[in-house]
Design a protein around this motif. Sequence first.
Motif, PDB file in Angstrom:
ATOM      1  N   LYS A 177       0.809  -1.226   0.000  1.00 47.55           N
ATOM      2  CA  LYS A 177       0.000   0.000   0.000  1.00 47.55           C
ATOM      3  C   LYS A 177       0.843   1.277   0.000  1.00 47.55           C
ATOM      4  N   SER A 178       1.964   1.284   0.703  1.00 48.76           N
ATOM      5  CA  SER A 178       2.787   2.500   0.728  1.00 48.76           C
ATOM      6  C   SER A 178       3.425   2.729  -0.647  1.00 48.76           C
ATOM      7  N   GLU A 207       0.756   4.106  -3.032  1.00 51.88           N
ATOM      8  CA  GLU A 207       0.513   5.533  -2.786  1.00 51.88           C
ATOM      9  C   GLU A 207       1.637   6.388  -3.374  1.00 51.88           C
ATOM     10  N   LYS A 208       2.883   5.957  -3.189  1.00 50.75           N
ATOM     11  CA  LYS A 208       4.019   6.697  -3.752  1.00 50.75           C
ATOM     12  C   LYS A 208       3.958   6.721  -5.276  1.00 50.75           C
ATOM     13  N   LYS A 219       1.233   6.514  -7.121  1.00 48.46           N
ATOM     14  CA  LYS A 219       0.148   7.417  -7.506  1.00 48.46           C
ATOM     15  C   LYS A 219       0.593   8.874  -7.438  1.00 48.46           C
TER      16      LYS A 219
END
Length: 93
Positions: free
Chosen positions: A33-34, A37-38, A40
Motif C-alpha cells: 500500500k505504501s 501511494e508513492k 500514484k
Amino acid sequence: MEYDYAIEQGIPVLVFAIDENIELASDKVETDKSKIEKLKMFRTKAMTNRLASIWATPEDLTGKLAISIMKARTEIKRPGWQRAVDFDEASLR
C-alpha cells in the motif's frame, strides 16, 4: 529522483504512462500500500508534464514515443552534436 533532478536541471523529460484501465497480470501488480501511494503521487506529478502521454498497447506506446521524440526535437532547443553545416573548420587552425 531522476525525474526530479531532470526537471530541476531544465532537462526535457518525456513521460509515458500506461492507461490505468488496463488490467495487468497479477504478478505485475504492486500490493504494498505504501508503494502504491508513492506511485500514484509520482504519476500525478509526472503527468503534469506537457510531454506526457498515456498508452494502452505496445503499438500505441511505439506511436506516441515516435511522435514525442519528433516533437521534442523540433520544439526543444538543446545543446548537443554540432551540425556539419554549422561547423567552421577554420576555427580549428
